[in-house]
Design a protein around this motif. Structure first.
Motif, PDB file in Angstrom:
ATOM      1  N   GLU A 244      10.059  -1.304  -9.020  1.00 38.02           N
ATOM      2  CA  GLU A 244      11.245  -1.922  -9.612  1.00 38.02           C
ATOM      3  C   GLU A 244      12.409  -1.937  -8.628  1.00 38.02           C
ATOM      4  OE1 GLU A 244      11.671   0.174 -13.339  1.00 38.02           O
ATOM      5  OE2 GLU A 244       9.810  -0.702 -14.115  1.00 38.02           O
ATOM      6  N   ALA A 245      12.541  -0.891  -7.828  1.00 41.68           N
ATOM      7  CA  ALA A 245      13.614  -0.832  -6.828  1.00 41.68           C
ATOM      8  C   ALA A 245      13.400  -1.854  -5.710  1.00 41.68           C
ATOM      9  CB  ALA A 245      13.707   0.576  -6.227  1.00 41.68           C
ATOM     10  N   ARG A 246      12.199  -2.375  -5.600  1.00 40.99           N
ATOM     11  CA  ARG A 246      11.875  -3.351  -4.553  1.00 40.99           C
ATOM     12  C   ARG A 246      11.677  -4.752  -5.121  1.00 40.99           C
ATOM     13  NH1 ARG A 246      11.339   1.551  -3.722  1.00 40.99           N
ATOM     14  NH2 ARG A 246      11.738   2.409  -1.656  1.00 40.99           N
ATOM     15  N   GLY A 247      12.250  -4.983  -6.293  1.00 42.28           N
ATOM     16  CA  GLY A 247      12.300  -6.331  -6.845  1.00 42.28           C
ATOM     17  C   GLY A 247      11.150  -6.748  -7.738  1.00 42.28           C
ATOM     18  N   PHE A 248      10.247  -5.852  -8.053  1.00 40.36           N
ATOM     19  CA  PHE A 248       9.155  -6.196  -8.967  1.00 40.36           C
ATOM     20  C   PHE A 248       9.649  -6.086 -10.407  1.00 40.36           C
ATOM     21  CE2 PHE A 248       6.813  -5.573  -5.146  1.00 40.36           C
ATOM     22  CZ  PHE A 248       5.633  -6.287  -5.279  1.00 40.36           C
TER      23      PHE A 248
ATOM     24  N   ASN B  77      -8.935  -1.868 -18.250  1.00 42.50           N
ATOM     25  CA  ASN B  77      -9.071  -1.260 -16.921  1.00 42.50           C
ATOM     26  C   ASN B  77     -10.101  -0.138 -16.952  1.00 42.50           C
ATOM     27  OD1 ASN B  77      -7.668   1.295 -17.427  1.00 42.50           O
ATOM     28  ND2 ASN B  77      -5.747   0.162 -17.282  1.00 42.50           N
ATOM     29  N   MET B  78     -10.614   0.178 -15.801  1.00 45.35           N
ATOM     30  CA  MET B  78     -11.694   1.144 -15.656  1.00 45.35           C
ATOM     31  C   MET B  78     -11.295   2.545 -16.141  1.00 45.35           C
ATOM     32  SD  MET B  78     -13.695   1.590 -12.050  1.00 45.35           S
ATOM     33  CE  MET B  78     -12.317   1.390 -10.976  1.00 45.35           C
ATOM     34  N   GLU B  79     -10.026   2.886 -16.015  1.00 46.23           N
ATOM     35  CA  GLU B  79      -9.559   4.214 -16.385  1.00 46.23           C
ATOM     36  C   GLU B  79      -9.206   4.325 -17.873  1.00 46.23           C
ATOM     37  OE1 GLU B  79      -8.327   2.335 -13.956  1.00 46.23           O
ATOM     38  OE2 GLU B  79      -8.626   3.408 -12.082  1.00 46.23           O
ATOM     39  N   ARG B  80      -9.089   3.187 -18.545  1.00 47.60           N
ATOM     40  CA  ARG B  80      -8.681   3.127 -19.963  1.00 47.60           C
ATOM     41  C   ARG B  80      -7.299   3.766 -20.158  1.00 47.60           C
ATOM     42  NH1 ARG B  80     -11.957  -0.376 -19.813  1.00 47.60           N
ATOM     43  NH2 ARG B  80     -13.985  -0.320 -20.779  1.00 47.60           N
ATOM     44  N   GLU B  81      -6.418   3.459 -19.206  1.00 48.99           N
ATOM     45  CA  GLU B  81      -5.061   4.011 -19.189  1.00 48.99           C
ATOM     46  C   GLU B  81      -4.063   2.873 -19.341  1.00 48.99           C
ATOM     47  OE1 GLU B  81      -2.055   6.814 -18.812  1.00 48.99           O
ATOM     48  OE2 GLU B  81      -4.195   7.259 -18.880  1.00 48.99           O
ATOM     49  N   ALA B  82      -3.093   3.044 -20.241  1.00 50.01           N
ATOM     50  CA  ALA B  82      -2.062   2.020 -20.458  1.00 50.01           C
ATOM     51  C   ALA B  82      -1.411   1.635 -19.129  1.00 50.01           C
ATOM     52  CB  ALA B  82      -1.016   2.542 -21.438  1.00 50.01           C
ATOM     53  N   ASP B  83      -1.269   0.323 -18.925  1.00 48.49           N
ATOM     54  CA  ASP B  83      -0.718  -0.131 -17.648  1.00 48.49           C
ATOM     55  C   ASP B  83       0.308  -1.242 -17.838  1.00 48.49           C
ATOM     56  OD1 ASP B  83      -2.529  -2.164 -18.316  1.00 48.49           O
ATOM     57  OD2 ASP B  83      -3.793  -1.887 -16.567  1.00 48.49           O
ATOM     58  N   VAL B  84       0.888  -1.639 -16.728  1.00 48.76           N
ATOM     59  CA  VAL B  84       1.916  -2.674 -16.743  1.00 48.76           C
ATOM     60  C   VAL B  84       1.707  -3.595 -15.540  1.00 48.76           C
ATOM     61  CG1 VAL B  84       3.557  -1.110 -15.602  1.00 48.76           C
ATOM     62  CG2 VAL B  84       4.417  -3.144 -16.736  1.00 48.76           C
ATOM     63  N   LEU B  85       1.807  -4.903 -15.797  1.00 52.50           N
ATOM     64  CA  LEU B  85       1.692  -5.902 -14.743  1.00 52.50           C
ATOM     65  C   LEU B  85       3.082  -6.193 -14.205  1.00 52.50           C
ATOM     66  CD1 LEU B  85       0.072  -8.066 -13.144  1.00 52.50           C
ATOM     67  CD2 LEU B  85       0.568  -9.636 -15.044  1.00 52.50           C
ATOM     68  N   TYR B  86       3.231  -6.082 -12.879  1.00 56.59           N
ATOM     69  CA  TYR B  86       4.495  -6.381 -12.211  1.00 56.59           C
ATOM     70  C   TYR B  86       4.368  -7.663 -11.406  1.00 56.59           C
ATOM     71  CZ  TYR B  86       6.728  -1.931 -13.204  1.00 56.59           C
ATOM     72  OH  TYR B  86       7.336  -0.862 -13.821  1.00 56.59           O
ATOM     73  N   GLU B  87       5.495  -8.333 -11.238  1.00 54.27           N
ATOM     74  CA  GLU B  87       5.542  -9.559 -10.456  1.00 54.27           C
ATOM     75  C   GLU B  87       6.770  -9.512  -9.542  1.00 54.27           C
ATOM     76  OE1 GLU B  87       4.833 -13.819 -12.012  1.00 54.27           O
ATOM     77  OE2 GLU B  87       6.996 -13.482 -12.163  1.00 54.27           O
ATOM     78  N   TRP B  88       6.560  -9.943  -8.306  1.00 54.78           N
ATOM     79  CA  TRP B  88       7.656 -10.118  -7.368  1.00 54.78           C
ATOM     80  C   TRP B  88       7.663 -11.567  -6.926  1.00 54.78           C
ATOM     81  CZ3 TRP B  88       7.059 -11.685  -2.207  1.00 54.78           C
ATOM     82  CH2 TRP B  88       8.254 -11.794  -1.493  1.00 54.78           C
ATOM     83  N   THR B  89       8.819 -12.202  -7.048  1.00 57.99           N
ATOM     84  CA  THR B  89       8.998 -13.549  -6.506  1.00 57.99           C
ATOM     85  C   THR B  89      10.256 -13.504  -5.635  1.00 57.99           C
ATOM     86  OG1 THR B  89      10.182 -14.203  -8.506  1.00 57.99           O
ATOM     87  CG2 THR B  89       7.870 -14.808  -8.374  1.00 57.99           C
ATOM     88  N   PRO B  90      10.202 -14.215  -4.488  1.00 54.04           N
ATOM     89  CA  PRO B  90      11.350 -14.154  -3.571  1.00 54.04           C
ATOM     90  C   PRO B  90      12.593 -14.838  -4.151  1.00 54.04           C
ATOM     91  CG  PRO B  90       9.656 -15.659  -2.764  1.00 54.04           C
ATOM     92  CD  PRO B  90       9.123 -15.020  -3.988  1.00 54.04           C
TER      93      PRO B  90
ATOM     94  N   ASN C 222       2.930   6.360 -14.709  1.00 52.90           N
ATOM     95  CA  ASN C 222       3.210   6.662 -13.304  1.00 52.90           C
ATOM     96  C   ASN C 222       4.661   6.264 -13.006  1.00 52.90           C
ATOM     97  OD1 ASN C 222       3.289   7.057 -10.557  1.00 52.90           O
ATOM     98  ND2 ASN C 222       1.331   6.057 -10.162  1.00 52.90           N
ATOM     99  N   ALA C 223       5.587   7.059 -13.533  1.00 53.38           N
ATOM    100  CA  ALA C 223       7.020   6.759 -13.408  1.00 53.38           C
ATOM    101  C   ALA C 223       7.488   6.629 -11.959  1.00 53.38           C
ATOM    102  CB  ALA C 223       7.844   7.810 -14.159  1.00 53.38           C
ATOM    103  N   PRO C 224       7.041   7.484 -11.029  1.00 53.31           N
ATOM    104  CA  PRO C 224       7.500   7.312  -9.641  1.00 53.31           C
ATOM    105  C   PRO C 224       7.088   5.957  -9.056  1.00 53.31           C
ATOM    106  CG  PRO C 224       6.594   9.515  -9.939  1.00 53.31           C
ATOM    107  CD  PRO C 224       6.272   8.736 -11.189  1.00 53.31           C
ATOM    108  N   ALA C 225       5.860   5.538  -9.304  1.00 51.28           N
ATOM    109  CA  ALA C 225       5.402   4.237  -8.782  1.00 51.28           C
ATOM    110  C   ALA C 225       6.197   3.108  -9.435  1.00 51.28           C
ATOM    111  CB  ALA C 225       3.905   4.050  -9.042  1.00 51.28           C
ATOM    112  N   ARG C 226       6.428   3.206 -10.723  1.00 50.83           N
ATOM    113  CA  ARG C 226       7.167   2.155 -11.415  1.00 50.83           C
ATOM    114  C   ARG C 226       8.597   2.054 -10.884  1.00 50.83           C
ATOM    115  NH1 ARG C 226       6.508   2.363 -17.602  1.00 50.83           N
ATOM    116  NH2 ARG C 226       7.609   0.412 -17.308  1.00 50.83           N
ATOM    117  N   ARG C 227       9.237   3.185 -10.654  1.00 52.61           N
ATOM    118  CA  ARG C 227      10.592   3.153 -10.072  1.00 52.61           C
ATOM    119  C   ARG C 227      10.563   2.539  -8.675  1.00 52.61           C
ATOM    120  NH1 ARG C 227      10.862   8.253 -12.515  1.00 52.61           N
ATOM    121  NH2 ARG C 227      10.371   9.267 -10.536  1.00 52.61           N
TER     122      ARG C 227
END
Length: 148
Positions: free
Chosen positions: A120-124, A135-148, A112-117
């Motif tokens: 990432e543009a908002r600091g994650f 995951n339920m969908e069995r789709e490769a995913d990525v964990l994002y983190e935002w810290t202030p 999901n390139a649009p969601a990832r961009r």
């Protein structure tokens, strides 16, 4: 556009389900369908809205985005397809950051390139990549983190 953020109520559940279903079908059409529309609506009405911290973004009385928080996790985040790329998602994510000023985590599908961009543009920052086995969908995913 005058967006108002508020906690979802039982009266909102049907409209929340409509946004959820339309968003999953639009932006993530590559995902396998997990449940029928009726099953998804039942989940939203009987579990998601009443049992989880569910927020809506409302524009002129119409729900345009849905955000579910669980502790410091963004569990669900959907913007109605017709309202995407108009600042609603940005404003809703900023609202989530105000609600969780110590930081947030969320998962996105790797393809999901649009969601990832967007995130990432908002600091994650991407912290962990998986093959989707848990995951339920069995789709490769990525964990994002935002810290202030």
């Amino acid at each position: 556009m005058a967006i108002v953020f508020r906690r979802a109520t039982a009266a909102d559940a049907a409209e929340v389900a409509t946004v959820y279903i339309a968003s999953r079908r639009g932006a993530a059409a590559y995902l396998p369908t997990v449940g029928t529309d009726a099953e998804i609506r039942a989940f939203v009405v009987h579990q998601m809205v009443p049992e989880r911290e569910t927020w809506v973004a409302e524009d002129s009385g119409r729900i345009v985005a849905v955000l579910v928080l669980h502790d410091d996790d963004v569990d669900q985040f959907y913007v109605a397809p017709g309202d995407q790329r108009h600042g609603v998602g940005d404003a809703m994510l900023a609202h989530a950051k105000r609600l969780r000023p110590a930081g947030l985590h969320l998962w996105a599908f790797q393809r999901n390139a649009p969601a990832r961009r967007f995130y990432e543009a908002r600091g994650f920052i991407a912290k962990k990549f998986t093959d989707g086995a848990t995951n339920m969908e069995r789709e490769a995913d990525v964990l994002y983190e935002w810290t202030p």
